[in-house]
Design a protein around this motif. Structure first.
Motif, short mmCIF file in Angstrom:
data_model
loop_
_atom_site.label_atom_id
_atom_site.label_comp_id
_atom_site.label_asym_id
_atom_site.label_seq_id
_atom_site.Cartn_x
_atom_site.Cartn_y
_atom_site.Cartn_z
N PHE A 116 -9.84 15.15 1.56
CA PHE A 116 -9.55 14.35 3.00
C PHE A 116 -8.62 13.24 3.22
O PHE A 116 -7.54 13.74 3.73
CB PHE A 116 -11.04 14.24 3.47
N HIS A 117 -8.63 12.65 1.97
CA HIS A 117 -8.32 11.27 1.94
C HIS A 117 -6.93 11.38 1.54
O HIS A 117 -5.80 10.95 2.32
CB HIS A 117 -8.97 9.88 1.25
N PHE A 118 -6.80 12.56 0.70
CA PHE A 118 -5.47 12.93 0.20
C PHE A 118 -4.63 13.53 1.08
O PHE A 118 -3.05 13.38 1.61
CB PHE A 118 -5.97 13.80 -1.18
N GLN A 119 -5.25 14.79 1.73
CA GLN A 119 -4.74 14.95 2.76
C GLN A 119 -3.90 14.27 3.52
O GLN A 119 -2.89 14.26 4.15
CB GLN A 119 -5.34 16.01 3.09
N ARG A 120 -4.53 13.25 4.27
CA ARG A 120 -4.71 12.44 5.30
C ARG A 120 -2.63 11.58 4.70
O ARG A 120 -2.29 11.33 5.84
CB ARG A 120 -5.62 12.12 5.57
N MET A 121 -2.87 10.89 3.24
CA MET A 121 -2.17 10.06 3.29
C MET A 121 -1.52 10.70 2.78
O MET A 121 0.00 10.58 2.86
CB MET A 121 -2.81 9.25 1.83
N ASP A 174 0.92 4.69 -2.22
CA ASP A 174 0.66 5.94 -1.82
C ASP A 174 1.89 6.85 -1.99
O ASP A 174 2.05 8.08 -3.45
CB ASP A 174 0.59 6.04 -0.54
N ALA A 183 -6.86 16.03 -5.91
CA ALA A 183 -6.96 15.35 -4.81
C ALA A 183 -7.58 14.40 -6.83
O ALA A 183 -8.38 13.19 -6.69
CB ALA A 183 -7.81 15.15 -3.45
N GLN A 205 0.80 -1.37 -0.18
CA GLN A 205 0.11 0.28 0.19
C GLN A 205 0.71 1.32 0.15
O GLN A 205 -0.01 2.04 -0.68
CB GLN A 205 -1.33 -0.02 1.49
N ILE A 247 -8.88 10.18 -5.04
CA ILE A 247 -9.01 10.23 -4.56
C ILE A 247 -9.98 11.46 -3.65
O ILE A 247 -9.52 12.39 -3.89
CB ILE A 247 -8.10 9.59 -3.13
N SER A 248 -10.77 10.97 -2.35
CA SER A 248 -11.29 12.75 -1.51
C SER A 248 -9.89 13.77 -1.39
O SER A 248 -8.76 13.03 -0.64
CB SER A 248 -12.02 12.07 -0.29
N GLU A 274 0.80 11.53 6.62
CA GLU A 274 1.32 9.69 6.86
C GLU A 274 2.36 9.73 5.72
O GLU A 274 3.74 9.54 6.33
CB GLU A 274 0.70 8.73 6.22
#
Length: 282
Positions: free
Chosen positions: A41-46, A8, A33, A4, A38-39, A49
């Motif tokens: 929110f998910h893009f920002q978080r990914m 990313d 994004a 994964q 991807i959303s 990380e």
């Protein structure tokens, strides 16, 4: 590192490639994004990380202005100043790399006829790698988007060597560089096939701390050969050990990142990732 994480990286590389092309229009988080499917929110978080900082902050590290600022701030004592003001971790990393052994004239000329080379494939934050070592140290690292082709390229470097696909401690130790856990590193030894001039250039590259950039002219100056920028460029292009010998930290004096053997997008991602790591530690 899980598969994964490579996915990313691929999405982040795709996003950065899009931003590089559309930089003047300053695309929004939502727009980028959408391009990687991807959303926001998910893009920002990914992204946070993966890089440790927000996409906006990360892109600041990739800007030409950032590169120009770094180059402008450097003086004649480029490397000494960098180490004086650098983090203890990056300074120690330089020390760990100082043991470079060039191959003997016989090994150099006969294509590694007497060499036994272990090789393996490993994952990094920037994609799959092929890592090769002799009994004396790391002799080759390259990004291996195609493993079969990557092994063929390795064989091209040492056509007469004997190969065994096995992971050894020399390889494992070198790969700890990606974990940022310096306590796990023993001295990273390099066993390199190169001319005396190439070895000198590669050793100079090792003195550029993580998160810093330099130019071809800087390297030529550091080896007391101001007229050798073109030869320096050729030596950098022949670098046999990706990332560990940080040729990705060399950019044009204009601040443009320029080309990279394993792709200009990957180079930009690596520069931004290193700047983000340094920002986390400061």
């Amino acid at each position: 590192m899980e598969t994964q994480n490579l996915t990313d990286y691929s999405r982040i590389a795709q996003a950065i490639d899009y931003i590089k092309v559309n930089f003047k229009s300053q695309p929004t988080l939502e727009e980028v994004a959408e391009k990687v499917h991807i959303s926001p929110f998910h893009f920002q978080r990914m992204f946070k990380e993966w890089a440790g900082v927000s996409p906006k902050k990360f892109l600041q590290y990739l800007s030409v202005e950032y590169a120009k600022t770094i180059l402008k701030d450097k003086q004649v004592t480029l490397f000494d100043a960098a180490f004086e003001t650098g983090l203890s971790g990056t300074s120690r990393l330089h020390d760990l790399f100082m043991n470079i052994e060039g191959m003997t004239p016989g090994e150099y000329k006969n294509g590694g006829e007497q060499l036994n080379i272990n090789y393996s494939f490993a994952e990094s934050p920037f994609g799959n790698l092929i890592v090769a070592s002799t009994a004396k140290g790391i002799c080759y690292i390259a990004f291996a988007d195609d493993e079969q082709l990557a092994f063929a390229d390795l064989q091209g470097q040492f056509p007469n060597a004997k190969y065994q696909q096995v992971v050894d401690m020399i390889q494992q130790n070198a790969l700890y560089i990606f974990t940022q856990d310096w306590t796990k590193l023993n001295q990273i030894k390099l066993h390199l096939k190169g001319t005396p001039f190439q070895l000198k250039v590669w050793e100079t590259l090792l003195k550029i701390p993580m998160g810093n950039l330099s130019s071809y002219a800087d390297i030529a100056q550091s080896i007391d050969n101001l007229g050798a920028s073109r030869a320096v460029g050729s030596a950098i292009g022949a670098n046999p050990v990706a990332f560990l010998i940080p040729c990705h930290r060399i950019i044009k004096s204009t601040g443009d990142f320029g080309q990279y053997h394993w792709g200009s997008t990957r180079k930009a991602v690596m520069i931004g990732w290193e700047a983000a790591q340094l920002n986390q530690e400061s």
